[in-house]
Design a protein around this motif. Structure first.
Motif, mmCIF file in Angstrom:
data_model
loop_
_atom_site.group_PDB
_atom_site.id
_atom_site.type_symbol
_atom_site.label_atom_id
_atom_site.label_comp_id
_atom_site.label_asym_id
_atom_site.label_seq_id
_atom_site.Cartn_x
_atom_site.Cartn_y
_atom_site.Cartn_z
ATOM 1 N N THR A 46 0.838 -1.200 0.000
ATOM 2 C CA THR A 46 0.000 0.000 0.000
ATOM 3 C C THR A 46 0.871 1.247 0.000
ATOM 4 O OG1 THR A 46 -1.680 -1.184 1.276
ATOM 5 C CG2 THR A 46 -1.874 1.192 1.186
ATOM 6 N N MET A 47 0.554 2.190 -0.885
ATOM 7 C CA MET A 47 1.277 3.456 -0.935
ATOM 8 C C MET A 47 0.334 4.599 -0.555
ATOM 9 S SD MET A 47 2.894 5.599 -4.145
ATOM 10 C CE MET A 47 3.608 4.196 -4.964
ATOM 11 N N PHE A 48 0.819 5.476 0.333
ATOM 12 C CA PHE A 48 0.090 6.697 0.691
ATOM 13 C C PHE A 48 0.908 7.869 0.164
ATOM 14 C CE2 PHE A 48 -0.798 3.516 4.006
ATOM 15 C CZ PHE A 48 -2.176 3.415 3.880
ATOM 16 N N TRP A 49 0.365 8.606 -0.802
ATOM 17 C CA TRP A 49 1.166 9.604 -1.494
ATOM 18 C C TRP A 49 0.518 10.979 -1.432
ATOM 19 C CZ3 TRP A 49 -0.035 12.267 -6.199
ATOM 20 C CH2 TRP A 49 -1.306 11.989 -6.716
ATOM 21 N N GLY A 50 1.358 11.995 -1.646
ATOM 22 C CA GLY A 50 0.889 13.372 -1.720
ATOM 23 C C GLY A 50 1.527 14.072 -2.899
ATOM 24 N N ALA A 51 0.910 15.160 -3.328
ATOM 25 C CA ALA A 51 1.424 15.881 -4.500
ATOM 26 C C ALA A 51 2.851 16.363 -4.281
ATOM 27 C CB ALA A 51 0.517 17.070 -4.802
ATOM 28 N N GLY A 52 3.160 16.745 -3.037
ATOM 29 C CA GLY A 52 4.503 17.242 -2.745
ATOM 30 C C GLY A 52 5.593 16.212 -2.982
ATOM 31 N N ASP A 53 5.230 14.924 -2.928
ATOM 32 C CA ASP A 53 6.225 13.875 -3.179
ATOM 33 C C ASP A 53 6.775 13.998 -4.599
ATOM 34 O OD1 ASP A 53 5.449 12.949 -0.691
ATOM 35 O OD2 ASP A 53 4.143 11.379 -1.489
ATOM 36 N N PHE A 54 5.873 14.202 -5.558
ATOM 37 C CA PHE A 54 6.323 14.323 -6.948
ATOM 38 C C PHE A 54 7.034 15.653 -7.179
ATOM 39 C CE2 PHE A 54 3.302 10.865 -7.555
ATOM 40 C CZ PHE A 54 4.013 10.058 -8.437
ATOM 41 N N ALA A 55 6.565 16.698 -6.492
ATOM 42 C CA ALA A 55 7.244 17.993 -6.619
ATOM 43 C C ALA A 55 8.702 17.859 -6.196
ATOM 44 C CB ALA A 55 6.530 19.036 -5.765
ATOM 45 N N THR A 56 8.928 17.214 -5.054
ATOM 46 C CA THR A 56 10.298 17.025 -4.554
ATOM 47 C C THR A 56 11.102 16.156 -5.513
ATOM 48 O OG1 THR A 56 9.478 17.182 -2.287
ATOM 49 C CG2 THR A 56 11.653 16.197 -2.596
ATOM 50 N N ALA A 57 10.477 15.076 -5.995
ATOM 51 C CA ALA A 57 11.180 14.163 -6.896
ATOM 52 C C ALA A 57 11.591 14.866 -8.192
ATOM 53 C CB ALA A 57 10.300 12.958 -7.211
ATOM 54 N N ARG A 58 10.715 15.732 -8.713
ATOM 55 C CA ARG A 58 11.051 16.424 -9.964
ATOM 56 C C ARG A 58 12.148 17.468 -9.736
ATOM 57 N NH1 ARG A 58 7.929 14.539 -13.873
ATOM 58 N NH2 ARG A 58 5.911 13.630 -13.300
ATOM 59 N N GLN A 59 12.170 18.049 -8.539
ATOM 60 C CA GLN A 59 13.264 18.976 -8.226
ATOM 61 C C GLN A 59 14.602 18.231 -8.176
ATOM 62 O OE1 GLN A 59 11.491 20.663 -4.610
ATOM 63 N NE2 GLN A 59 11.572 22.689 -5.541
ATOM 64 N N ARG A 60 14.570 16.980 -7.666
ATOM 65 C CA ARG A 60 15.806 16.191 -7.540
ATOM 66 C C ARG A 60 16.381 15.818 -8.904
ATOM 67 N NH1 ARG A 60 13.711 13.134 -2.872
ATOM 68 N NH2 ARG A 60 12.960 11.592 -4.364
ATOM 69 N N LEU A 61 15.551 15.843 -9.950
ATOM 70 C CA LEU A 61 16.054 15.486 -11.281
ATOM 71 C C LEU A 61 17.201 16.402 -11.713
ATOM 72 C CD1 LEU A 61 12.771 14.727 -13.271
ATOM 73 C CD2 LEU A 61 14.544 13.087 -12.619
ATOM 74 N N ALA A 62 17.191 17.624 -11.212
ATOM 75 C CA ALA A 62 18.253 18.574 -11.576
ATOM 76 C C ALA A 62 19.620 18.110 -11.084
ATOM 77 C CB ALA A 62 17.942 19.957 -11.004
ATOM 78 N N GLU A 63 19.631 17.257 -10.049
ATOM 79 C CA GLU A 63 20.903 16.772 -9.478
ATOM 80 C C GLU A 63 21.420 15.540 -10.209
ATOM 81 O OE1 GLU A 63 19.914 16.027 -5.417
ATOM 82 O OE2 GLU A 63 18.987 18.001 -5.159
ATOM 83 N N VAL A 64 20.586 14.947 -11.089
ATOM 84 C CA VAL A 64 20.982 13.734 -11.811
ATOM 85 C C VAL A 64 21.895 14.130 -12.969
ATOM 86 C CG1 VAL A 64 20.104 11.800 -13.207
ATOM 87 C CG2 VAL A 64 18.838 12.587 -11.189
ATOM 88 N N PRO A 65 22.996 13.358 -13.224
ATOM 89 C CA PRO A 65 23.853 13.667 -14.388
ATOM 90 C C PRO A 65 23.021 13.777 -15.659
ATOM 91 C CG PRO A 65 24.854 11.948 -13.037
ATOM 92 C CD PRO A 65 23.495 12.209 -12.448
ATOM 93 N N GLU A 66 23.406 14.712 -16.515
ATOM 94 C CA GLU A 66 22.569 15.053 -17.668
ATOM 95 C C GLU A 66 22.305 13.858 -18.570
ATOM 96 O OE1 GLU A 66 22.298 18.608 -21.012
ATOM 97 O OE2 GLU A 66 23.789 18.698 -19.395
ATOM 98 N N ASP A 67 23.300 12.950 -18.716
ATOM 99 C CA ASP A 67 23.117 11.822 -19.628
ATOM 100 C C ASP A 67 22.117 10.795 -19.092
ATOM 101 O OD1 ASP A 67 24.846 11.126 -17.551
ATOM 102 O OD2 ASP A 67 25.879 9.608 -18.745
ATOM 103 N N ARG A 68 21.770 10.904 -17.799
ATOM 104 C CA ARG A 68 20.809 9.959 -17.224
ATOM 105 C C ARG A 68 19.464 10.625 -16.904
ATOM 106 N NH1 ARG A 68 23.088 6.623 -12.386
ATOM 107 N NH2 ARG A 68 21.113 5.580 -12.775
ATOM 108 N N ARG A 69 19.379 11.935 -17.115
ATOM 109 C CA ARG A 69 18.200 12.678 -16.661
ATOM 110 C C ARG A 69 16.925 12.249 -17.388
ATOM 111 N NH1 ARG A 69 19.688 18.676 -16.408
ATOM 112 N NH2 ARG A 69 21.290 17.776 -15.050
ATOM 113 N N ASN A 70 17.015 12.046 -18.701
ATOM 114 C CA ASN A 70 15.816 11.656 -19.447
ATOM 115 C C ASN A 70 15.296 10.295 -18.984
ATOM 116 O OD1 ASN A 70 15.679 13.979 -20.942
ATOM 117 N ND2 ASN A 70 16.804 13.150 -22.703
#
Length: 594
Positions: A334-358
């Motif tokens: 069971t997963m209990f999720w909130g919109a802020g979880d995806f907001a945080t996750a999408r912000q973290r994408l900026a920290e991923v090396p560019e060749d792996r970001r997509n």
């Protein structure tokens, strides 16, 4: 490849019954064992709980020499070591935590080991390669093989350095094992480990005994306490931060009266080890953890896994939920999720090396699709891994209680207009107040009561604003600003122009909970409970977790068939020769007493 010769197949089945107490192979186990016994290198992708370890442990018993197993975590190695030894397999670990390393090395040189477990950090060293020349090697088995691939969700650089070890022994077959690898990861693992293109055994990803459910998060302590009340047996709760882990563990223990312990990398090493050991040995404990916990255990009787927040990827979700129900009994994820979880996750994408970001963005989008779908969860999950499942599974929340879906295109345009007209710098709470025309001092101070979007939402539409906001954030059409507001992103402008529609799941007015059906003893058989008590006593004597003695499924079979002789007991699933010799008489006496 031709099937195993009849004599060889019979020999494998005889060893399977004698060592593990099973009359036949499950799923694709036989195909993998067949390749190993023929000396053919293989990547086996098998779901958690499908018996991956058997595919190297059985050949290790049958082949001359030692099977070298590369495994990522010491705790996992020690867990598998206990189970292997309980089945009479001559096994040892060679890790920094082992005081008996000299004895292990001597036993290896003397040809007295079937299995030798090591970490990739040791296996990649030249000194270890030299050590292995002292005795025959039967097989190299690489567990959690997705760690080899930089495309895998849990990449470990030391895994990338294993090829020279295996190349030094070109006559020895290689067996790579994982439960979690998409097609790109599979190709990379095979290339990195020198496994031929025809060496893939793909057993599928379905775990039919796991019931998937995904809910919006409102009060996680209450929601998980309700889950614990419905679901007896051990459970794992994943939280995203150390602070949240400790807070949840304390509150859940107080709310439920159950034993609940925390686990995260910030705890002292001795506390982590003690909490993990207590959980592994327990038949009803719940552990609240960061994702640092889980790969290091092979506990088969976990009855539920709960996520408080979204995991890092759909692969991570699959692997973490896969820690439930490894024994094949019914379990919940069971997963209990909130919109802020995806907001945080999408912000973290900026920290991923560019060749792996997509690739990481695609994984996150896939996870959003799983969370937001009104369709069968299992089908969405399995299609992500390249399978073609039935449209419905009958064992997820959406199949059992199909949600209503509504066209929210016009409401989405109103919400996105409010985001734009308020300057793309306010959160959902403020936007809702503007849209419903709430009397609010901050709205008036900002002049937002004079905007054209003020008060344009009412009635049933107002109830949909929150789930719509969650959906748009999950899909990336609303993105967070650095100050906690929301801005337009993704397909927002297409939606505003009327070029794209928006459908969302209508949340139920109150959650309808179903009882879990994973009770160990659903019929309340007193003999089954007595056998569990005996198992607990024997486990304490042997200082191993209860499941190492026998799984619940074996005890249920004992209670149902009531064997009266060692021969009858030995025919039950999971009762191998070593366990029959060690525990048979005690269990027969207990059965006779009833």
């Amino acid at each position: 490849m031709s099937p195993l010769a009849t004599s060889e197949l019979e020999r494998a089945r005889t060893a399977l019954r004698a060592t593990f107490g099973f009359d036949g192979f499950r799923g694709r186990q036989e195909d993998v064992v067949e390749r190993v016994l023929h000396g053919q290198s293989t990547l086996a992708v098998m779901p958690t709980g499908a018996g991956k370890s058997l595919t190297y442990q059985l050949p290790a018993v049958m082949l001359e020499g030692t099977c070298v197993v590369i495994s990522p975590l010491i705790a996992l190695m020690h867990d598998q070591l206990r189970s292997a030894r309980a089945n009479g397999i001559r096994a040892a670990t060679l890790t920094s935590a082992d005081a008996d390393w000299r004895e292990t090395q001597d036993a290896f040189r003397a040809g007295e080991l079937d299995l030798l477990y090591v970490a990739p950090e040791r296996a990649s060293q030249q000194g270890f390669r030299d050590f292995l020349t002292a005795a025959p090697i039967a097989l190299f088995a690489v567990d959690e093989a997705h760690c080899v691939s930089e495309w895998g969700h849990d990449f470990r650089p030391d895994y990338r350095m294993l090829r020279p070890l295996m190349d030094q022994f070109p006559q020895v077959a290689r067996l790579a094992l994982t439960a979690t690898a998409d097609s790109q990861t599979r190709r990379d693992v095979m290339a990195q480990l020198g496994i031929p293109d025809d060496g893939l055994v793909l057993a599928g990803f379905d775990r039919p005994n796991i019931r998937y459910a995904i809910r919006p998060r409102d009060n996680p302590v209450r929601q998980i306490a309700d889950l614990m009340a419905r679901q007896p047996g051990p459970g794992i709760v994943y939280a995203q931060t150390r602070r949240k882990v400790e807070e949840l563990a304390e509150k859940l223990a107080a709310a439920t009266g159950r034993s609940v312990l925390p686990y995260h990398a910030g705890l002292p090493a001795e506390t982590r080890a003690a909490n993990q050991a207590a959980f592994v040995a327990s038949e009803d404990m719940v552990i609240v953890a960061t994702i640092a916990f889980g790969m290091g255990i092979d506990k088969p009787d976990v009855r539920f896994v709960a996520h408080v927040g979204v995991p890092k990827s759909i692969e991570g979700y699959y692997q973490e939920t896969g820690r439930a129900g490894r024994d094949g009994d019914p379990s919940l994820a069971t997963m209990f999720w909130g919109a802020g979880d995806f907001a945080t996750a999408r912000q973290r994408l900026a920290e991923v090396p560019e060749d792996r970001r997509n690739a990481e963005r695609a994984r996150l989008d896939a996870l959003a699709g799983l969370v937001e779908t009104p369709q069968c969860r299992r089908a969405v999950l399995l299609r992500h891994f390249g399978e073609d499942p039935p449209e419905t599974c009958g064992n997820c929340d959406n199949c059992l209680d199909p949600p209503a879906v509504t066209d929210a295109t016009e409401l989405a345009r109103k919400l996105l207009s409010a985001v734009y007209r308020t300057g793309q710098s306010f959160g959902m709470g403020h936007l809702q107040k503007v849209l419903v025309g709430a009397e609010d001092e901050r709205v008036r101070q900002r002049g937002h009561d004079r905007l054209s979007v003020f008060g344009i939402v009412e009635g049933e539409e107002a109830r949909l604003l929150q789930p719509l906001g969650r959906a748009l954030q999950a899909r990336g059409d609303l993105v967070p600003t650095e100050h906690g507001g929301l801005a337009l992103g993704g397909a927002a402008r297409e939606i505003l122009k009327g070029e794209r529609g928006v459908e969302i799941v209508v949340p139920p007015r109150r959650s309808r909970s179903r009882r879990g059906d994973a009770a160990a003893n659903p019929v309340g058989d007193p003999l089954f409970e007595a056998l569990r008590d005996l198992r607990r006593e024997l486990a304490q004597e042997a200082q191993v977790p209860p499941y190492v003695i026998f799984h619940d499924s074996t005890l249920r079979e004992m209670a149902a068939s009531r064997p009266s002789s060692l021969a009858e007991l030995g025919r039950l699933g999971g009762v191998g020769a070593k366990k029959l010799d060690a525990y048979g008489e005690r269990f027969l006496r207990e059965i006779a007493n009833h």
